[in-house]
Enzyme design. Structure first.
Site, PDB file in Angstrom:
ATOM      1  N   SER A 556      11.128  -0.558  31.058  1.00  0.00           N
ATOM      2  CA  SER A 556      10.723   0.744  31.501  1.00  0.00           C
ATOM      3  C   SER A 556      11.536   1.372  32.611  1.00  0.00           C
ATOM      4  O   SER A 556      11.909   0.341  33.652  1.00  0.00           O
ATOM      5  CB  SER A 556       9.270   0.842  31.776  1.00  0.00           C
ATOM      6  OG  SER A 556       8.595   2.018  32.185  1.00  0.00           O
ATOM      7  N   TYR A 569       1.540  -2.463  35.544  1.00  0.00           N
ATOM      8  CA  TYR A 569       2.332  -1.920  34.434  1.00  0.00           C
ATOM      9  C   TYR A 569       3.637  -2.180  34.924  1.00  0.00           C
ATOM     10  O   TYR A 569       4.696  -2.728  34.300  1.00  0.00           O
ATOM     11  CB  TYR A 569       2.096  -0.815  33.581  1.00  0.00           C
ATOM     12  CG  TYR A 569       2.928  -0.173  32.560  1.00  0.00           C
ATOM     13  CD1 TYR A 569       2.738  -0.704  31.565  1.00  0.00           C
ATOM     14  CD2 TYR A 569       3.854   0.556  33.139  1.00  0.00           C
ATOM     15  CE1 TYR A 569       3.884  -0.457  30.440  1.00  0.00           C
ATOM     16  CE2 TYR A 569       5.043   0.812  32.037  1.00  0.00           C
ATOM     17  CZ  TYR A 569       4.655   0.528  30.722  1.00  0.00           C
ATOM     18  OH  TYR A 569       5.736   0.875  29.861  1.00  0.00           O
TER      19      TYR A 569
END
Length: 679
Positions: A556, A569
């Site tokens: 990400s 996350y």
């Protein structure tokens, strides 16, 4: 759509009936035809046409576009220019001169067996029971005893104009309804489609009954101690251990995908004392050995031998097999023969475990295995009645290295970039994973669709082409046992794993104060630990295959960008991204590349965003959830919304040879988030 002439739909229906039963004819085997009279749009006169299954088609799935369409009068006239058996191959180039209109599919070498015969309906099949008689040492006598002349015997003759002529002569006798072709199969005919089907299936059934009534009790001999079928769970676990090593052997000439068969028919054959003798004789029917090569390889190590011993023995067996195949080629090759093709086995037999078949893709591998099952059935029937006596090695070579077969191979489409590769994609039921599975399949890969949602995974696998292209696996990537079971299932289904895309993930947003230990652990368990567990389970398979491979972590932008209220996350993604570098250095010696992708703002189709993350992010940034994708795009350099397909495209570029010497790379797919530019 133009309506079909009367009789052609009957031909298709009859073909589908034959193709639905592998004991009647296998995938791609056999051909059928019908003769019809139509008015020619060019002359306004009636012309007789022959509709016949074209080259490379399959009876079970035959459609109108798979039929070659010839005018019979000019086709028959070709006999006037036929120069004899030494020149019969040149006749194939003349078939198109008899084409009606566009001519439909490419006519096959068996076309004369249909076009020269006067009967309206002709069927050429490779049924196990009849082929057993065709390959029996005293086949002519057995055929005469069973049918008393109603079904003729034809000595082995390679398909072509000469065989068509001979069948045409036989079919002129009104008392004869078919012919057993020595070393080959069955051709039969009828005045109507119903009669042709009744005769073909009747001959097949009569042959099967004759074999059942007359066969010795144990055609393959006694069971060899130590070769008995292992219990199913133990057998399949061992098959999964062996498959990567066997795939390495089968891929010695070109990369292959595998298929495993442990049916009762196969396991019984592998347990018997005649195994080595019959394997050495090879298959006989041309359709069989063109798919399976001239003979299989047999792994002769004990069923519980250490894998290191198996690996060493396989190296010896491969060297022996390749040397034998090369010698076979040299014995029979002529100055004009096509170059020797791959010398690795297409079938590997392992007593007690099963049969491993190989091909350029899973469908080809499965079909090769089905053909060898047919060969086993043929050998059983022939040995039960007489003695299995296949056509000579020289005749096999003449078919395998027939220039017409070489031309047929040359007409095949060029392999796609990922042909022969098996890709396992986690989180493949939606979003990035789904787009990736679709794109890799489009470029030739066989796909393992891994996801927590098995029902949705099965839908995706069906969409991608079903068992011949994709297999669905339920996989909780945080559970090592579930991952190991999923990898084993993938290996048993497709032969191995070449590409791993670690895409599974979820998000539970929160700041330091809001993030619970459970939230932290759960996200690390799926994305960081999950990528580790999957890579750890897949790497031994890749190493054993000796074919290199790719591991792709879908990380990400958050791995390098400190976004708000996303502590767990982003930390998990950062660890997953650094894992790319660590695994790249560790696995490089085995030719396994490890790379990562840093997407951002992939809203459309995303399971993560639809599960509450989208609403949370929209609230954080003060926009409507429906506008979140546009918001992400507005803050990028390119001002373009990132879609799952963009990420899939990056996976493709990293695996299709475009970046063949790239490893340890993190690829941003974020439309240009300046704050996340890698430094």
């Amino acid at each position: 759509m133009t309506s079909l002439p009367q009789g052609v739909q009957e031909l298709l229906d009859r073909s589908h009936r034959y193709g639905s039963d592998p004991t009647v004819t296998n995938y791609g085997g056999g051909n059928t035809s019908v003769k019809v009279t139509v008015t020619s749009p060019a002359s306004g006169k009636d012309v007789e046409l022959v509709y016949v299954k074209g080259s490379g088609g399959d009876l079970g799935t035959l459609q109108p576009q798979g039929l070659a369409v010839l005018e019979r009068a000019p086709f028959l006239a070709l006999d006037d220019v036929y120069r004899g058996v030494e020149h019969e191959d040149e006749m194939v180039a003349l078939f198109p001169h008899a084409a009606f209109g566009a001519g439909g599919a490419t006519p096959s070498i068996d076309t004369p067996m249909h076009g020269l015969v006067d009967c309206p309906h002709v069927d050429h099949l490779h049924p196990d029971s009849v082929t057993a008689l065709a390959c029996a040492a005293d086949g002519p006598a057995l055929v005469a005893e069973l049918w008393g002349g109603k079904v003729a015997w034809v000595d082995w003759k390679r398909p072509g104009w000469e065989l068509g002529r001979q069948i045409s002569e036989i079919a002129r006798d009104p008392e004869v309804i078919g012919a057993v072709l020595g070393g080959h199969g069955l051709t039969s005919w009828g005045s109507t489609s119903a009669q042709a089907q009744e005769r073909a299936l009747g001959i097949i059934e009569q042959a099967a009954e004759f074999i059942a009534a007359r066969s010795v009790a144990e055609p393959f001999g006694a069971v060899v101690p130590g070769h008995e079928a292992q219990p199913e769970q133990q057998r399949r676990a061992r098959a999964a251990q062996l498959f990567p090593l066997l795939r390495r052997v089968a891929s010695a000439s070109s990369r292959q995908v595998g298929h495993f068969t442990d049916s009762e028919v196969v396991l019984d054959f592998l347990s018997r004392e005649k195994l080595a003798e019959l394997v050495a004789l090879g298959t006989s029917c041309p359709d069989h050995f063109l798919r399976t090569k001239i003979r299989p390889m047999v792994l002769d190590t004990p069923v519980d031998a250490p894998l290191a011993d198996v690996e060493a023995r396989l190296a010896e067996l491969l060297a022996e097999y390749q040397a034998e195949y090369s010698a076979y080629y040299q014995r029979h090759a002529q100055p004009g023969s096509p170059a020797m093709r791959g010398s690795a086995p297409a079938i590997v037999l392992v007593p007690g475990i099963g049969m491993f078949s190989f091909g350029a893709d899973h469908q080809t591998a499965r079909v090769a295995g089905e053909y060898y099952v047919n060969a086993i059935n043929v050998m059983r029937g022939a040995e039960g009645l007489s003695r299995y006596a296949p056509i000579s090695e020289a005749e096999k070579f003449a078919v395998e290295y027939w220039q017409l077969e070489e031309d047929k191979l040359a007409r095949r489409p060029k392999p796609k970039a990922l042909s022969g590769r098996v890709a396992l994609v986690t989180g493949a039921a939606s979003g990035i994973g789904l787009a990736t599975a679709r794109l890799l399949a489009e470029h030739g890969a066989d796909i393992v669709v891994a996801d927590l949602d098995l029902a949705r995974s099965e839908e995706v696998a069906a969409e991608l082409g079903g068992p011949d292209r994709a297999v669905a696996v339920r996989m909780d990537v945080s559970d090592p046992d579930a991952v190991a079971a999923g990898i084993q299932q993938a290996v048993l289904a497709l032969g191995g794993v070449d590409i791993v895309v670690n895409n599974a993930g979820f998000v539970k947003p929160g700041s330091l104060a809001d993030t619970t230990l459970a939230d932290w652990d759960a996200q690390f368990a799926v994305m960081t630990r999950g990528s580790f567990v999957v890579a750890q389970a897949a790497a031994p398979v890749m190493r054993a295959q000796g074919l290199g491979g790719d591991v792709i972590n879908i990380c990400s932008k958050n791995a390098v960008f400190a976004g708000p209220n996303n502590l767990a996350y982003s930390s998990a993604k950062a660890a997953q991204a650094h894992m790319v570098r660590l695994l790249a250095t560790e696995l490089g010696d085995d030719g396994i590349r490890v790379n990562g992708i840093n997407p951002d703002g992939v809203v459309r189709g995303s399971g993560i965003f639809s599960g509450g993350w989208g609403a949370s992010r929209a609230a954080t940034y003060g926009v409507q959830e429906d506008d979140l994708g546009k918001y992400y795009a507005s803050r990028t350099v390119l001002k373009e919304e990132v879609l799952p397909e963009h990420v899939a495209g990056a996976v493709l570029a990293l695996t299709n040879g475009t970046l063949a010497v790239t490893t340890g790379l993190l690829v941003p797919v974020d439309s240009g988030v300046a704050a996340a530019f890698l430094r």
